[in-house]
Write a protein that holds these residues in place. Structure first.
Motif, PDB file in Angstrom:
ATOM      1  N   GLN A   6       3.045   1.358 -15.688  1.00 14.90           N
ATOM      2  CA  GLN A   6       2.170   1.714 -14.573  1.00 14.90           C
ATOM      3  C   GLN A   6       0.870   0.921 -14.661  1.00 14.90           C
ATOM      4  O   GLN A   6       0.340   0.715 -15.746  1.00 14.90           O
ATOM      5  CB  GLN A   6       1.812   3.211 -14.617  1.00 14.90           C
ATOM      6  CG  GLN A   6       2.964   4.143 -14.366  1.00 14.90           C
ATOM      7  CD  GLN A   6       2.522   5.594 -14.373  1.00 14.90           C
ATOM      8  OE1 GLN A   6       3.018   6.396 -15.153  1.00 14.90           O
ATOM      9  NE2 GLN A   6       1.593   5.942 -13.503  1.00 14.90           N
ATOM     10  N   THR A   7       0.405   0.484 -13.507  1.00 17.25           N
ATOM     11  CA  THR A   7      -0.915  -0.149 -13.426  1.00 17.25           C
ATOM     12  C   THR A   7      -1.637   0.362 -12.197  1.00 17.25           C
ATOM     13  O   THR A   7      -0.995   0.682 -11.176  1.00 17.25           O
ATOM     14  CB  THR A   7      -0.788  -1.687 -13.337  1.00 17.25           C
ATOM     15  OG1 THR A   7       0.025  -2.033 -12.207  1.00 17.25           O
ATOM     16  CG2 THR A   7      -0.214  -2.271 -14.606  1.00 17.25           C
ATOM     17  N   THR A  20      -3.199   1.182  -4.170  1.00 17.72           N
ATOM     18  CA  THR A  20      -1.790   1.338  -4.503  1.00 17.72           C
ATOM     19  C   THR A  20      -1.636   1.424  -6.006  1.00 17.72           C
ATOM     20  O   THR A  20      -2.154   0.588  -6.746  1.00 17.72           O
ATOM     21  CB  THR A  20      -0.962   0.149  -3.980  1.00 17.72           C
ATOM     22  OG1 THR A  20      -1.074   0.088  -2.552  1.00 17.72           O
ATOM     23  CG2 THR A  20       0.501   0.301  -4.367  1.00 17.72           C
ATOM     24  N   GLN A  22       0.877   1.095  -9.012  1.00 18.82           N
ATOM     25  CA  GLN A  22       2.134   0.384  -9.226  1.00 18.82           C
ATOM     26  C   GLN A  22       2.977   1.064 -10.304  1.00 18.82           C
ATOM     27  O   GLN A  22       2.450   1.600 -11.278  1.00 18.82           O
ATOM     28  CB  GLN A  22       1.858  -1.063  -9.635  1.00 18.82           C
ATOM     29  CG  GLN A  22       1.046  -1.863  -8.631  1.00 18.82           C
ATOM     30  CD  GLN A  22       1.806  -2.139  -7.338  1.00 18.82           C
ATOM     31  OE1 GLN A  22       3.029  -1.989  -7.264  1.00 18.82           O
ATOM     32  NE2 GLN A  22       1.071  -2.550  -6.301  1.00 18.82           N
ATOM     33  N   CYS A  23       4.283   1.046 -10.105  1.00 17.65           N
ATOM     34  CA  CYS A  23       5.236   1.580 -11.081  1.00 17.65           C
ATOM     35  C   CYS A  23       6.460   0.684 -11.112  1.00 17.65           C
ATOM     36  O   CYS A  23       7.034   0.383 -10.050  1.00 17.65           O
ATOM     37  CB  CYS A  23       5.638   3.003 -10.725  1.00 17.65           C
ATOM     38  SG  CYS A  23       6.937   3.667 -11.795  1.00 17.65           S
ATOM     39  N   THR A  24       6.850   0.294 -12.304  1.00 24.62           N
ATOM     40  CA  THR A  24       8.031  -0.560 -12.487  1.00 24.62           C
ATOM     41  C   THR A  24       8.843  -0.046 -13.670  1.00 24.62           C
ATOM     42  O   THR A  24       8.275   0.315 -14.690  1.00 24.62           O
ATOM     43  CB  THR A  24       7.627  -2.018 -12.764  1.00 24.62           C
ATOM     44  OG1 THR A  24       6.872  -2.508 -11.659  1.00 24.62           O
ATOM     45  CG2 THR A  24       8.843  -2.896 -12.963  1.00 24.62           C
ATOM     46  N   ASP A  73      10.922  -1.151  -8.564  1.00 26.95           N
ATOM     47  CA  ASP A  73       9.540  -0.837  -8.195  1.00 26.95           C
ATOM     48  C   ASP A  73       9.434   0.367  -7.267  1.00 26.95           C
ATOM     49  O   ASP A  73      10.225   0.506  -6.317  1.00 26.95           O
ATOM     50  CB  ASP A  73       8.898  -2.054  -7.524  1.00 26.95           C
ATOM     51  CG  ASP A  73       8.887  -3.263  -8.433  1.00 26.95           C
ATOM     52  OD1 ASP A  73       9.383  -4.324  -8.004  1.00 26.95           O
ATOM     53  OD2 ASP A  73       8.402  -3.127  -9.564  1.00 26.95           O
ATOM     54  N   PRO A  75       5.991   1.843  -5.711  1.00 27.51           N
ATOM     55  CA  PRO A  75       4.537   1.986  -5.586  1.00 27.51           C
ATOM     56  C   PRO A  75       4.137   3.222  -4.796  1.00 27.51           C
ATOM     57  O   PRO A  75       4.839   3.641  -3.859  1.00 27.51           O
ATOM     58  CB  PRO A  75       4.134   0.704  -4.845  1.00 27.51           C
ATOM     59  CG  PRO A  75       5.364   0.296  -4.096  1.00 27.51           C
ATOM     60  CD  PRO A  75       6.531   0.728  -4.938  1.00 27.51           C
ATOM     61  N   ARG A  77       0.989   4.824  -2.542  1.00 29.35           N
ATOM     62  CA  ARG A  77      -0.158   4.383  -1.755  1.00 29.35           C
ATOM     63  C   ARG A  77      -1.037   5.561  -1.394  1.00 29.35           C
ATOM     64  O   ARG A  77      -0.541   6.588  -0.898  1.00 29.35           O
ATOM     65  CB  ARG A  77       0.333   3.692  -0.486  1.00 29.35           C
ATOM     66  CG  ARG A  77      -0.746   3.218   0.459  1.00 29.35           C
ATOM     67  CD  ARG A  77      -1.235   1.864   0.075  1.00 29.35           C
ATOM     68  NE  ARG A  77      -2.239   1.365   1.049  1.00 29.35           N
ATOM     69  CZ  ARG A  77      -3.101   0.399   0.760  1.00 29.35           C
ATOM     70  NH1 ARG A  77      -3.088  -0.179  -0.435  1.00 29.35           N
ATOM     71  NH2 ARG A  77      -3.961  -0.010   1.675  1.00 29.35           N
TER      72      ARG A  77
END
Lengths: 113, 117
Positions: A6-7, A20, A22-24, A73, A75, A77
């Motif tokens: 996560q970022t 947003t 982020q998740c990967t 991914d 994301p 928002r």
């Protein structure tokens, strides 16, 4: 395997700003989830996805949106940040089995001032 | 509706003593039950799960949990606590008999375990 990443780790927003999260994941999991964690409240499900192109609302979706264009991914928002969205946000993923446990990312700590 | 209750906000035990963290649940069908642990400033880590079979489930770091259908409970236990076990523990449930399963979990509010030397 990095697992679920996560970022950013931390972020401060002003009221009305957008961002947003982020998740990967690199485990080829079909199922992905977004939770928020507030002190003494456990985890509340915001949105989830059972595969690319498929998303659905969880328990507390208001003020958030998601998309899932790829398996990896997912994301989250925030369009118009509000102080009530100050929280720690966790992304998770799991295999598409009924008994599969969820794997969690390290979280994003968001403060809205 | 599905729900999970962890009746204790905090549990304090001395190192070397047995520990129990309580969890009760409510689902309309067959429960799938999970325990997770969260260390400070970290994500949740899976400890163990009950799906079916033996009521005593063994998991990571020496933890185990006992499923009791009549009492709708799934208490987490460890015979001898370590200071490093100090963390926040979450119980979670999924209704295993629901059609169109999406893997969604319902979490309890969490119990802080404090193990003192």
């Amino acid at each position: 395997n990095a697992g679920v990443t996560q970022t950013p780790k931390f972020r401060i927003l002003k009221i009305g700003q957008s961002m947003t999260l982020q998740c990967t994941q690199d485990m080829n999991h079909n199922y992905m989830y977004w939770y928020r964690q507030d002190p003494g409240m456990g985890l509340k499900l915001i949105y989830y996805s059972v595969g690319a192109g498929i998303t659905d609302k969880g328990e507390v979706p208001n003020g958030y949106n998601v998309s899932r264009s790829t398996t990896e991914d997912f994301p989250l928002r925030l369009e118009l940040a509000a102080p009530s969205q100050t929280s720690v946000y966790f992304c998770a993923s799991s295999y598409p089995r009924e008994m599969g446990e969820q794997y969690f990312g390290p979280g994003t700590r968001l403060t809205v001032l | 509706a599905q729900s999970v209750a962890q009746p204790e906000d905090q549990v304090n035990v001395a190192e070397g003593n047995p520990l129990t963290v309580k969890c009760t649940y409510s689902v309309s069908g067959n429960p799938y039950l999970f325990w997770y642990v969260q260390y400070p400033n970290r994500g949740l880590q899976f400890l163990l799960k009950y799906i079916t079979g033996d009521n005593l489930v063994k998991g990571s770091y020496g933890f185990e949990a006992e499923f009791n259908k009549s009492q709708t409970s799934f208490h987490l236990k460890k015979p001898s606590a370590l200071v490093s076990d100090s963390a926040l523990y979450f119980c979670a449930v999924r209704d295993g008999s629901r059609m169109g399963n999406t893997g969604k979990l319902i979490f309890g509010q969490g119990t802080t375990l404090q193990v003192k030397p």
